[in-house]
Design an enzyme around this catalytic site. Structure first.
Site, PDB file in Angstrom:
ATOM      1  CG  ASP A  33      -4.605  -2.459  -7.511  1.00  0.00           C
ATOM      2  OD1 ASP A  33      -3.749  -1.884  -8.182  1.00  0.00           O
ATOM      3  OD2 ASP A  33      -4.376  -2.959  -6.389  1.00  0.00           O
ATOM      4  N   GLY A  35      -9.171  -0.037 -11.615  1.00  0.00           N
ATOM      5  CA  GLY A  35      -9.288   0.035 -13.075  1.00  0.00           C
ATOM      6  C   GLY A  35      -9.275   1.479 -13.549  1.00  0.00           C
ATOM      7  CE  LYS A  38     -12.875  -0.092 -20.042  1.00  0.00           C
ATOM      8  NZ  LYS A  38     -13.664  -1.250 -20.358  1.00  0.00           N
ATOM      9  N   GLY A  60       0.372   1.607 -10.789  1.00  0.00           N
ATOM     10  CA  GLY A  60       0.523   0.923 -12.071  1.00  0.00           C
ATOM     11  C   GLY A  60      -0.793   1.002 -12.810  1.00  0.00           C
ATOM     12  CG  HIS A  61      -2.847   4.139 -13.801  1.00  0.00           C
ATOM     13  ND1 HIS A  61      -3.022   5.490 -13.785  1.00  0.00           N
ATOM     14  CD2 HIS A  61      -3.218   3.717 -12.568  1.00  0.00           C
ATOM     15  CE1 HIS A  61      -3.465   5.874 -12.592  1.00  0.00           C
ATOM     16  NE2 HIS A  61      -3.578   4.811 -11.845  1.00  0.00           N
ATOM     17  CD  GLN A 242      -0.670   5.228  -5.062  1.00  0.00           C
ATOM     18  OE1 GLN A 242      -0.678   6.435  -5.071  1.00  0.00           O
ATOM     19  NE2 GLN A 242       0.198   4.536  -5.760  1.00  0.00           N
ATOM     20  CB  THR A 257       0.185   5.115  -0.202  1.00  0.00           C
ATOM     21  OG1 THR A 257       1.462   5.389  -0.806  1.00  0.00           O
ATOM     22  CG2 THR A 257      -0.853   6.144  -0.631  1.00  0.00           C
ATOM     23  CB  THR A 318       3.414  -1.924  -9.104  1.00  0.00           C
ATOM     24  OG1 THR A 318       2.687  -0.904  -9.784  1.00  0.00           O
ATOM     25  CG2 THR A 318       4.749  -1.365  -8.674  1.00  0.00           C
ATOM     26  N   GLY A 433     -15.033  -5.375 -19.259  1.00  0.00           N
ATOM     27  CA  GLY A 433     -13.856  -6.022 -19.849  1.00  0.00           C
ATOM     28  C   GLY A 433     -12.729  -5.018 -19.917  1.00  0.00           C
TER      29      GLY A 433
HETATM   30  P1  IMP Z   1       3.620   2.230  -0.572  1.00  0.00           P
HETATM   31  O1  IMP Z   1       2.770   3.205  -1.320  1.00  0.00           O
HETATM   32  O2  IMP Z   1       4.593   1.499  -1.461  1.00  0.00           O
HETATM   33  O3  IMP Z   1       4.282   2.847   0.612  1.00  0.00           O
HETATM   34  O4  IMP Z   1       2.658   1.093   0.016  1.00  0.00           O
HETATM   35  C1  IMP Z   1       1.723   1.359   1.047  1.00  0.00           C
HETATM   36  C2  IMP Z   1       0.461   0.536   0.846  1.00  0.00           C
HETATM   37  O5  IMP Z   1      -0.234   1.019  -0.310  1.00  0.00           O
HETATM   38  C3  IMP Z   1       0.688  -0.954   0.598  1.00  0.00           C
HETATM   39  O6  IMP Z   1      -0.368  -1.682   1.195  1.00  0.00           O
HETATM   40  C4  IMP Z   1       0.625  -1.083  -0.905  1.00  0.00           C
HETATM   41  O7  IMP Z   1       0.257  -2.376  -1.313  1.00  0.00           O
HETATM   42  C5  IMP Z   1      -0.445  -0.058  -1.222  1.00  0.00           C
HETATM   43  N1  IMP Z   1      -0.325   0.491  -2.584  1.00  0.00           N
HETATM   44  C6  IMP Z   1       0.522   1.432  -3.021  1.00  0.00           C
HETATM   45  N2  IMP Z   1       0.319   1.688  -4.321  1.00  0.00           N
HETATM   46  C7  IMP Z   1      -0.689   0.907  -4.716  1.00  0.00           C
HETATM   47  C8  IMP Z   1      -1.394   0.751  -5.964  1.00  0.00           C
HETATM   48  O8  IMP Z   1      -1.124   1.411  -6.969  1.00  0.00           O
HETATM   49  N3  IMP Z   1      -2.398  -0.174  -5.959  1.00  0.00           N
HETATM   50  C9  IMP Z   1      -2.757  -0.875  -4.842  1.00  0.00           C
HETATM   51  N4  IMP Z   1      -2.142  -0.755  -3.664  1.00  0.00           N
HETATM   52  C10 IMP Z   1      -1.125   0.137  -3.602  1.00  0.00           C
END
Ligand code: IMP
Length: 442
Positions: A33, A35, A38, A60-61, A242, A257, A318, A433
């Site tokens: 997250d 950013g 962007k 999630g972008h 990630q 992850t 997400t 921003g």
């Molecule tokens: P998983 O990828 O769904 O297995 O989640 C494992 C960990 O990675 C958790 O703490 C999630 O919140 C974190 N995580 C997975 N994808 C994202 C992302 O795109 N942004 C922030 N945290 C993420």
């Protein structure tokens, strides 16, 4: 027609000294997250190919396209440029129903879906993976706080040599049914043991086959396409999903992850060699956030945290979960810079700190009366360090309308300089921003 791209301002960031474009990776340096959406969107129009190489629809972008907020989970951000190919590599785990939905959404925006190519070797996420993600999480002593999208169990299948792949969606119905049935039967035994509801294959098989039919034109051998493009001197942008601290090997295990979010993931997720990468840009927020469980030494709580969360809109794109927030952790950031070989930083969300009278950063960790600036990501170490904070005065003025570095308040410049000196690399771009023009290039 209004153009989505304004590439002149950043072209220097991706050129070498002779003016040739460099193949560039954009990687998050924190817990996600940062950013990246962007930044990647800001740059992608300058490249021939944008590639996603790991993760799945846990990412999630968020991108503003002609004033409209668009969230991409699987499709690379290159999709907003009509000249750019958007490739989903072989180590992205794919829920085909999600991909069909996203393609439909981008078509509704008038974008060209013909620029999308999906690896035939990308592992499939099937309904039992999602069930297992929830069941495993509920049966764990230390909860990870996953996105519940089936990401971990799908990667477990890859490592366990059981995966089905995008190419299997192209098999005839009988064969596909047989393969899914084997795995579904296997997992229903485990689901039953753990007290979950068995998954009825007949409930979803038709939907997956229909998704396969509509994805057929996109499913190709991306390793050979990417290497062909490399031979033709096409330029690449590698889009990380990630953050580095969520990497399966280098992150804050077990709260990570299930893929390599760091630079090495690019090669495993594309089949390109290291020769196809010239430059690595690291993205960091001007502070830190984290979703899910796990150590977070610079975390803050109470009113100040509420304010930071609200100012930064720190709610997951997400899952909608409220993100944990804290000060910039330079110890963790320096570690991410090291393991990725970061060349320069793109600092994001600096404007979120505009109203703070005092700003803090973590410069060391203290444990057993010893201070250290070494980041050891494992839970046993990180869970009981005390952050050593350095504090300095905020700038308390609005930066979101500023467009050049010189016009930034002196205290903001001091903050940026401190980060650069600590990391020993330059901050070349600063985001003030969410809109693409709210970017200061140095
Ligand atoms: P998983 O990828 O769904 O297995 O989640 C494992 C960990 O990675 C958790 O703490 C999630 O919140 C974190 N995580 C997975 N994808 C994202 C992302 O795109 N942004 C922030 N945290 C993420």
């Amino acid at each position: 027609m209004q153009s989505h791209f304004d590439s002149d301002r950043i072209i220097s960031a991706i050129q070498d000294q002779r003016g040739a474009k460099m193949n560039t990776a954009v990687l998050g340096l924190q817990w996600g997250d940062e950013g990246k959406g962007k930044v990647i969107d800001y740059m992608s129009g300058n490249f021939d190919v944008v590639v996603r190489f790991q993760g799945g629809h846990n990412a999630g972008h968020t991108i503003y396209y002609l004033g409209q907020k668009v969230i991409l989970h699987l499709i690379p951000s290159g999709i907003f440029s009509s000249k750019t190919l958007s490739i989903i590599g072989n180590n992205v785990v794919i829920n085909p129903l999600q991909l069909v939905k996203e393609i439909k959404n981008i078509k509704a925006l008038g974008l060209n879906s013909e620029n999308i190519i999906v690896s035939s070797n990308a592992p499939l996420i099937l309904p039992f993976h999602e069930s297992l993600d929830i069941i495993f999480e509920e049966s764990r002593y230390t909860k990870i706080g996953t996105t519940r999208r089936g990401i971990g169990p799908a990667y477990e299948d890859l490592a366990g040599r059981r995966s089905l792949f995008m190419r299997d969606l192209l098999l005839d119905k009988e064969k596909f049914y047989q393969k899914v049935n084997q795995l579904n039967t296997y997992y229903n035994k485990i689901i039953a043991l753990l007290g979950g509801q068995p998954i009825d294959l007949d409930h979803y098989i038709e939907e997956y086959l229909r998704a396969g039919e509509s994805l057929k034109p996109y499913i190709k051998n991306t390793t050979s396409i990417l290497n062909q493009k490399f031979k033709e001197n096409k330029t690449f942008l590698f889009e990380g999903a990630q953050g580095s601290l969520l990497d399966i090997n280098f992150g804050t295990y077990p709260f990570v992850t299930s893929s390599n979010t760091t630079v090495g993931g690019i090669f495993a997720g594309t089949g390109l060699s290291h020769k196809a990468l010239d430059k690595v840009i690291g993205i960091s927020k001007a502070y830190t956030t984290r979703v899910g469980s796990g150590s977070f030494p610079s975390e803050i709580f109470g009113e100040q945290a509420e304010y930071l969360r609200k100012q930064g809109g720190e709610f997951g794109s997400t899952t909608g979960r409220a993100r944990r927030v804290g000060w910039l952790d330079l110890v963790a950031l320096k570690y991410s810079v090291m393991i990725n070989g970061i060349d320069e930083i793109f600092l994001t969300k600096l404007d979120v700190l505009d109203n703070f009278s005092e700003i803090k950063v973590v410069t060391e960790y203290e444990k057993d009366n010893l201070k250290s600036a070494v980041f050891d990501p494992h839970m046993e170490h990180l869970s009981d360090v005390t952050p050593v904070l350095k504090s300095f005065p905020g700038w308390q003025s609005k930066t979101s309308d500023l467009r050049n570095f010189e016009s930034l308040p002196q205290n903001t410049k001091n903050y940026i300089k401190l980060i650069e000196e600590y990391l020993n690399i330059p901050i070349k771009n600063i985001s003030v921003g969410s809109h693409r023009e709210q970017t200061i290039s140095k």
